[in-house]
Design a protein around this motif. Structure first.
Motif, PDB file in Angstrom:
ATOM      1  N   LYS A 106       0.860  -1.026  -0.092  1.00 40.36           N
ATOM      2  CA  LYS A 106      -0.011   0.057  -0.096  1.00 40.36           C
ATOM      3  C   LYS A 106       0.777   1.418   0.161  1.00 40.36           C
ATOM      4  O   LYS A 106       1.850   1.319   0.612  1.00 40.36           O
ATOM      5  N   VAL A 107       0.671   2.327  -0.862  1.00 38.69           N
ATOM      6  CA  VAL A 107       1.269   3.537  -0.976  1.00 38.69           C
ATOM      7  C   VAL A 107       0.360   4.649  -1.233  1.00 38.69           C
ATOM      8  O   VAL A 107      -0.800   4.455  -1.447  1.00 38.69           O
ATOM      9  N   ASP A 108       0.661   5.797  -0.931  1.00 44.05           N
ATOM     10  CA  ASP A 108       0.067   6.944  -1.093  1.00 44.05           C
ATOM     11  C   ASP A 108      -0.172   7.001  -2.623  1.00 44.05           C
ATOM     12  O   ASP A 108       0.740   7.078  -3.396  1.00 44.05           O
ATOM     13  N   PHE A 109      -1.409   7.316  -3.005  1.00 48.60           N
ATOM     14  CA  PHE A 109      -1.692   7.580  -4.581  1.00 48.60           C
ATOM     15  C   PHE A 109      -1.003   8.559  -5.112  1.00 48.60           C
ATOM     16  O   PHE A 109      -0.512   8.218  -6.324  1.00 48.60           O
ATOM     17  N   ALA A 110      -0.478   9.566  -4.245  1.00 47.00           N
ATOM     18  CA  ALA A 110       0.309  10.429  -4.715  1.00 47.00           C
ATOM     19  C   ALA A 110       1.867  10.262  -5.241  1.00 47.00           C
ATOM     20  O   ALA A 110       2.267  10.910  -6.100  1.00 47.00           O
ATOM     21  N   THR A 111       2.199   9.193  -4.753  1.00 50.69           N
ATOM     22  CA  THR A 111       3.472   8.752  -5.441  1.00 50.69           C
ATOM     23  C   THR A 111       3.511   7.971  -6.714  1.00 50.69           C
ATOM     24  O   THR A 111       4.564   7.645  -7.208  1.00 50.69           O
ATOM     25  N   LEU A 112       2.242   7.688  -6.966  1.00 53.44           N
ATOM     26  CA  LEU A 112       2.147   7.118  -8.496  1.00 53.44           C
ATOM     27  C   LEU A 112       2.129   7.816  -9.710  1.00 53.44           C
ATOM     28  O   LEU A 112       2.303   7.308 -10.887  1.00 53.44           O
ATOM     29  N   SER A 113       1.867   9.162  -9.522  1.00 57.18           N
ATOM     30  CA  SER A 113       1.997  10.099 -10.696  1.00 57.18           C
ATOM     31  C   SER A 113       2.366  11.451 -10.431  1.00 57.18           C
ATOM     32  O   SER A 113       2.301  11.898  -9.215  1.00 57.18           O
ATOM     33  N   VAL A 114       2.302  12.254 -11.147  1.00 59.07           N
ATOM     34  CA  VAL A 114       2.890  13.597 -10.747  1.00 59.07           C
ATOM     35  C   VAL A 114       1.784  14.340 -10.229  1.00 59.07           C
ATOM     36  O   VAL A 114       2.050  15.162  -9.384  1.00 59.07           O
ATOM     37  N   THR A 115       0.486  14.204 -10.766  1.00 58.54           N
ATOM     38  CA  THR A 115      -0.759  14.827 -10.245  1.00 58.54           C
ATOM     39  C   THR A 115      -1.384  13.944  -8.905  1.00 58.54           C
ATOM     40  O   THR A 115      -1.937  14.539  -8.482  1.00 58.54           O
ATOM     41  N   GLY A 116      -0.953  12.970  -9.152  1.00 59.73           N
ATOM     42  CA  GLY A 116      -1.386  12.193  -7.720  1.00 59.73           C
ATOM     43  C   GLY A 116      -3.013  12.077  -8.068  1.00 59.73           C
ATOM     44  O   GLY A 116      -3.973  11.699  -7.164  1.00 59.73           O
TER      45      GLY A 116
END
Length: 135
Positions: A106-116
């Motif tokens: 599990k990770v913060d969705f913000a870490t998956l793309s520039v915009t999150g």
């Protein structure tokens, strides 16, 4: 320098299951700009048929369609402005714990793309309206 393209991740409809990013999607806080629907997309296929497809090959055209629609309604805006409208108006899921594609972590969705976030057509239209009003 190529600054007028977007890199797209594939999203799902499974926000509550903490699987907003599709298992197969590309991701990265500096590698992917925004997510778009890319799982279980009902699409036309050869032989006058339809099939449910998935992949970033489905998500990319979603964003291309948004950009084309925005350009048709706001022809005076540049594609750079339209790109910025798409990115700035993405529905943010920063702060939500989601499954890292290809794992159970599990990770913060913000870490998956520039915009999150995930592309949001309605918000992108409003962003373009604001840009057009400034002209």
């Amino acid at each position: 320098k190529l600054g007028n393209y977007l890199t797209i991740g594939a999203s799902t409809r499974y926000l509550k299951d903490k699987k907003l990013a599709a298992d197969f999607s590309n991701y990265g806080q500096t590698k992917v700009d925004v997510f778009a629907p890319g799982l279980e997309i009902y699409n036309s296929v050869p032989q006058s048929d339809y099939k449910t497809l998935q992949g970033t090959s489905m998500a990319g055209p979603m964003v291309a369609g948004v950009a084309a629609m925005l350009k048709s309604y706001f022809p005076t805006l540049t594609m750079f402005q339209i790109k910025e409208a798409i990115l700035s108006s993405a529905k943010s899921y920063k702060g939500t714990q989601q499954t890292l594609p290809g794992s159970e972590q599990k990770v913060d969705f913000a870490t998956l793309s520039v915009t999150g976030g995930v592309v949001d057509v309605s918000a992108a239209v409003k962003a373009c309206m604001k840009l057009e009003a400034k002209k």
